[in-house]
Scaffold this motif. Structure first.
Motif, short mmCIF file in Angstrom:
data_model
loop_
_atom_site.label_atom_id
_atom_site.label_comp_id
_atom_site.label_asym_id
_atom_site.label_seq_id
_atom_site.Cartn_x
_atom_site.Cartn_y
_atom_site.Cartn_z
N GLN A 103 0.83 -1.21 0.00
CA GLN A 103 0.00 0.00 0.00
C GLN A 103 0.86 1.26 0.00
O GLN A 103 0.43 2.32 -0.42
CB GLN A 103 -0.92 -0.02 1.22
CG GLN A 103 -2.02 1.01 1.13
CD GLN A 103 -2.92 0.95 2.33
OE1 GLN A 103 -2.64 0.31 3.32
NE2 GLN A 103 -4.04 1.65 2.26
N LYS A 104 2.08 1.11 0.48
CA LYS A 104 3.01 2.26 0.49
C LYS A 104 3.57 2.50 -0.91
O LYS A 104 3.90 1.55 -1.62
CB LYS A 104 4.13 1.97 1.47
CG LYS A 104 5.09 3.14 1.68
CD LYS A 104 6.00 2.86 2.87
CE LYS A 104 7.14 3.86 2.95
NZ LYS A 104 6.72 5.26 2.96
N GLY A 105 3.68 3.75 -1.29
CA GLY A 105 4.28 4.09 -2.57
C GLY A 105 5.78 4.23 -2.44
O GLY A 105 6.32 4.35 -1.34
N GLY A 106 6.47 4.18 -3.56
CA GLY A 106 7.90 4.44 -3.58
C GLY A 106 8.76 3.42 -2.85
O GLY A 106 9.86 3.72 -2.40
N CYS A 107 8.25 2.19 -2.72
CA CYS A 107 9.01 1.18 -1.97
C CYS A 107 9.67 0.17 -2.90
O CYS A 107 10.29 -0.79 -2.44
CB CYS A 107 8.10 0.47 -0.98
SG CYS A 107 6.74 -0.40 -1.78
N GLY A 108 9.55 0.37 -4.22
CA GLY A 108 10.26 -0.50 -5.16
C GLY A 108 9.39 -1.52 -5.87
O GLY A 108 9.92 -2.47 -6.45
N LYS A 109 8.10 -1.34 -5.88
CA LYS A 109 7.21 -2.30 -6.58
C LYS A 109 7.54 -2.36 -8.07
O LYS A 109 7.79 -3.44 -8.62
CB LYS A 109 5.73 -1.89 -6.42
CG LYS A 109 5.18 -2.09 -5.03
CD LYS A 109 3.70 -1.76 -4.96
CE LYS A 109 3.41 -0.29 -5.11
NZ LYS A 109 3.99 0.55 -4.04
N THR A 110 7.53 -1.19 -8.70
CA THR A 110 7.73 -1.16 -10.15
C THR A 110 9.14 -1.61 -10.52
O THR A 110 9.33 -2.36 -11.49
CB THR A 110 7.44 0.26 -10.68
OG1 THR A 110 6.10 0.59 -10.34
CG2 THR A 110 7.62 0.34 -12.18
N THR A 111 10.11 -1.17 -9.75
CA THR A 111 11.50 -1.56 -10.00
C THR A 111 11.65 -3.08 -9.88
O THR A 111 12.33 -3.72 -10.69
CB THR A 111 12.43 -0.84 -8.99
OG1 THR A 111 12.17 0.55 -9.07
CG2 THR A 111 13.88 -1.11 -9.31
N THR A 112 11.00 -3.66 -8.88
CA THR A 112 11.04 -5.11 -8.69
C THR A 112 10.36 -5.83 -9.86
O THR A 112 10.91 -6.80 -10.40
CB THR A 112 10.35 -5.50 -7.36
OG1 THR A 112 11.00 -4.83 -6.29
CG2 THR A 112 10.40 -7.00 -7.13
N1 LIG Z 1 16.56 -1.44 -4.45
C1 LIG Z 1 16.54 -0.11 -4.61
N2 LIG Z 1 17.53 0.65 -4.13
C2 LIG Z 1 17.51 2.00 -4.25
N3 LIG Z 1 16.53 2.68 -4.88
C3 LIG Z 1 15.52 1.98 -5.37
C4 LIG Z 1 15.45 0.56 -5.27
N4 LIG Z 1 14.29 0.13 -5.83
C5 LIG Z 1 13.69 1.25 -6.29
N5 LIG Z 1 14.42 2.35 -6.04
C6 LIG Z 1 14.04 3.74 -6.38
O1 LIG Z 1 12.96 4.13 -5.53
C7 LIG Z 1 12.02 4.90 -6.25
C8 LIG Z 1 10.64 4.27 -6.17
O2 LIG Z 1 10.68 2.98 -6.78
P1 LIG Z 1 9.45 2.36 -7.53
O3 LIG Z 1 9.88 1.03 -8.03
O4 LIG Z 1 8.90 3.34 -8.52
O5 LIG Z 1 8.43 2.20 -6.32
P2 LIG Z 1 6.85 1.93 -6.34
O6 LIG Z 1 6.52 1.26 -7.63
O7 LIG Z 1 6.62 1.06 -5.15
O8 LIG Z 1 6.19 3.27 -6.20
C9 LIG Z 1 12.53 5.00 -7.68
O9 LIG Z 1 13.17 6.24 -7.85
C10 LIG Z 1 13.50 3.85 -7.79
O10 LIG Z 1 14.51 4.14 -8.73
#
Ligand SMILES: Nc1ncnc2c1ncn2[C@@H]1O[C@H](COP(=O)(O)OP(=O)(O)O)[C@@H](O)[C@H]1O
Ligand SMILES: [Mg+2]
Length: 148
Positions: A8-17
């Motif tokens: 539920q939290k944003g910016g925690c790495g969902k999309t990056t994962t």
């Molecule tokens: N493992 C990581 N280490 C450092 N920064 C990360 C990592 N994963 C994601 N980020 C950064 O954190 C920010 C949010 O990631 P994002 O994947 O968009 O999160 P979400 O999809 O949960 O909102 C982005 O700027 C991304 O580049």
């Protein structure tokens, strides 16, 4: 195997994962990535031009036919998302069985893939629920800090 990436939290790495797990698995397996976040960051990550998409996850949620929305990019199949999806939440209000739309669509095509990975929005709304209902597993990225 269908995996939701959710928190539920944003910016925690969902999309990056979702992007990196998908890219890695696609080296040896058949992978479908589904972007069900109106922010469409996963779609952007793969360089898909949002303005040019005829069919997106919005159309899937409103009319079905996920097959029409799949784009092949860098050896990975992707269902893209755009800001249009934000409106679908309201349009789906009152629709019976709206929690099962994605599940029904993925059931029809899941045999074609080894892994289906779904990137969800930072909320517990109808899109995340659709994703969880359709999934076998949930992966929850968490940053080791106080508010997480
Ligand atoms: N493992 C990581 N280490 C450092 N920064 C990360 C990592 N994963 C994601 N980020 C950064 O954190 C920010 C949010 O990631 P994002 O994947 O968009 O999160 P979400 O999809 O949960 O909102 C982005 O700027 C991304 O580049
Ligand atoms: Mg995201």
């Amino acid at each position: 195997m269908i995996i939701s990436i959710a928190n539920q939290k944003g910016g925690c790495g969902k999309t990056t994962t979702a992007a990196n797990l998908g890219a890695l698995l696609a080296k040896k397996h058949r992978v479908l990535l589904v972007d069900i976040d109106p922010q469409g960051n996963l779609t952007t990550h793969f360089g898909i031009n949002k303005a040019n998409q005829k069919h997106t996850i919005y159309d899937v949620m409103l009319n079905g036919r996920i097959e029409d929305a799949i784009i092949r990019k860098d050896g990975i199949d992707i269902v893209p998302s755009t800001i249009d999806l934000a409106g679908a939440e309201v349009e789906l209000t009152g629709k019976i069985g709206r929690e099962y739309i994605l599940d029904n669509e993925l059931k029809r095509i899941s045999r074609k893939y080894d892994f289906i990975i779904i990137d969800t929005p930072p909320s517990l709304g109808i899109f995340t629920i659709n994703s969880l209902v359709a999934s076998d597993y949930v992966l929850i990225p968490v940053q080791a800090e106080f508010f997480a």
